[in-house]
Design an enzyme around this catalytic site. Structure first.
Site, PDB file in Angstrom:
ATOM      1  N   CYS A 119     -97.938 -51.717 -10.577  1.00 38.80           N
ATOM      2  CA  CYS A 119     -97.229 -53.149 -11.090  1.00 38.80           C
ATOM      3  C   CYS A 119     -97.005 -52.875 -12.821  1.00 38.80           C
ATOM      4  O   CYS A 119     -96.342 -53.386 -13.279  1.00 38.80           O
ATOM      5  CB  CYS A 119     -97.348 -54.143 -10.375  1.00 38.80           C
ATOM      6  SG  CYS A 119     -97.301 -54.446  -9.100  1.00 38.80           S
ATOM      7  N   HIS A 178     -95.830 -59.423 -15.857  1.00 40.78           N
ATOM      8  CA  HIS A 178     -95.469 -59.164 -14.327  1.00 40.78           C
ATOM      9  C   HIS A 178     -95.479 -60.236 -13.594  1.00 40.78           C
ATOM     10  O   HIS A 178     -96.531 -61.223 -13.656  1.00 40.78           O
ATOM     11  CB  HIS A 178     -96.728 -58.187 -14.095  1.00 40.78           C
ATOM     12  CG  HIS A 178     -96.727 -57.891 -12.469  1.00 40.78           C
ATOM     13  ND1 HIS A 178     -95.749 -57.552 -11.952  1.00 40.78           N
ATOM     14  CD2 HIS A 178     -97.616 -57.966 -11.718  1.00 40.78           C
ATOM     15  CE1 HIS A 178     -95.929 -57.352 -10.555  1.00 40.78           C
ATOM     16  NE2 HIS A 178     -97.381 -57.506 -10.365  1.00 40.78           N
ATOM     17  N   ASN A 206     -92.071 -60.694  -6.475  1.00 33.25           N
ATOM     18  CA  ASN A 206     -92.970 -59.725  -7.156  1.00 33.25           C
ATOM     19  C   ASN A 206     -92.120 -58.348  -6.960  1.00 33.25           C
ATOM     20  O   ASN A 206     -92.368 -57.787  -5.621  1.00 33.25           O
ATOM     21  CB  ASN A 206     -94.293 -59.348  -6.658  1.00 33.25           C
ATOM     22  CG  ASN A 206     -94.979 -58.421  -7.362  1.00 33.25           C
ATOM     23  OD1 ASN A 206     -94.659 -57.572  -8.055  1.00 33.25           O
ATOM     24  ND2 ASN A 206     -96.277 -58.696  -7.289  1.00 33.25           N
TER      25      ASN A 206
END
Length: 346
Positions: free
Chosen positions: A121, A261, A291
């Site tokens: 990520c 993020h 996400n």
């Protein structure tokens, strides 16, 4: 810990783009498979919806669409690119790099360097820092940096710890020459390999190749220790962000736009408060998209740009963390596109 420090090369984000699949998956749908309710998901994560790629859509398809949007916003064509970097932990296939597929799909022709970055990520911010340095040391003016993931293909949809969090998507930026006083100011990359088992896909690599046995045991699925990740963010990421901004000559209260993020809405609320980001200055996309892995930072940035939230000269902080464990930070002065392209961000 790798530092880029301040740069005098004058590299800025010239345009942004994103691609979110058309199929919207609500909490009722993912919750039914995971054994939880819409209320439970919203209370724990703040997420309401996420997007899911169609069966015939791969990571490269989303990346190509996002890349085209970013190039259009920047006013360039694929032939102008000298570099294409795709950050992903869900590549189309183990080889070749997904960036090669993207380069061909965009019509970048022969000669543009293309490679993948896998920092899970954190990947987009890692790729952004890498591309910035390549451009700063060359005569080639433009690079395309993309974060793209299709996590729906590696999730155990019965696992409530992961299945409710992730969506599919891609976000992209074009890097190029900065105007005076604009562009990337500083960057920092860091890794914490001792904590690598907090996030992983155990099987499918050279240590544990895919087999009937690994499939039967579900070892090809994405796994995450949510509590461990939260502890990592609190103990490691939060103080690192504060130190990074201060070493660049600012405080977190100077930040006009914090683009983190989009791991979990509740975690981001706590992180913003801990590092002292002024209320209303954190940019979110998790509620609608969940996400999206390496795509989450560029997708959120593109959303802010196209909504008109980013003004020329604003101080923008990008912060990502993910499997590895890894952390990537970038600080930049926003450069508005050429006036003829301003309607792209209206």
């Amino acid at each position: 810990m790798a530092r880029s420090g301040r740069t005098s090369a004058g590299i800025a984000i010239l345009g942004t783009g994103s691609c979110l699949p058309s199929h919207v998956v609500g909490n009722d749908e993912v919750g039914a498979a995971a054994g939880v309710t819409d209320e439970w998901i919203r209370r724990k994560t703040g997420i309401r919806n996420r997007r899911r790629a169609k069966p015939d859509e791969a990571t490269s398809d989303l990346a190509i669409a996002a890349g085209r949007a970013a190039m259009e916003a920047a006013g360039i064509v694929a032939a102008d690119l000298s570099l294409i970097v795709v950050a992903t932990s869900t590549p189309d296939q183990p080889q070749p790099p997904t960036a090669s597929v993207v380069a061909d799909g965009l019509g970048a022709g022969h000669g543009a360097a293309a490679f993948d970055v896998n920092a899970v990520c954190s990947g987009f911010v890692f790729a952004l820092n890498a591309a910035q340095h390549v451009l700063a040391g060359s005569d080639s003016p433009y690079a395309l940096v993309i974060g793209a993931d299709v996590y729906s293909r590696i999730l155990d949809h019965a696992d409530r710890r992961t299945a409710i969090l992730f969506g599919d998507g891609a976000g992209a930026v074009v890097l190029g020459p900065a105007r005076p006083g604009r562009g990337v100011l500083a960057g920092r990359l860091a890794g914490f390999g001792a904590e690598r088992d907090l996030i992983e896909v155990p099987a499918g690599g050279s240590r544990l190749p895919a087999s009937a046995e690994t499939l039967a045991e579900g070892l090809h699925y994405f796994t995450m220790n949510g509590r461990g990740v939260r502890d990592f963010v609190n103990a490691t990421v939060a103080p690192a962000i504060t130190a990074f901004v201060e070493e660049a000559g600012f405080t977190t209260r100077d930040v006009d736009h914090f683009v983190p993020h989009q791991a979990n809405g509740r975690m981001l609320e706590d992180l913003s408060a801990t590092i002292g980001i002024v209320d209303g200055h954190t940019r979110f996309s998790y509620e609608d998209f969940g996400n999206t892995g390496a795509a989450s930072v560029p997708v959120t940035l593109d959303r802010a740009a196209r909504s008109g939230e980013l003004d020329d000269g604003d101080l923008v902080l990008l912060a990502a963390f993910g499997g590895g464990m890894a952390m990537g930070l970038s600080l930049l002065r926003w450069q508005r596109p050429h006036p003829s392209l301003s309607t792209m961000y209206a």
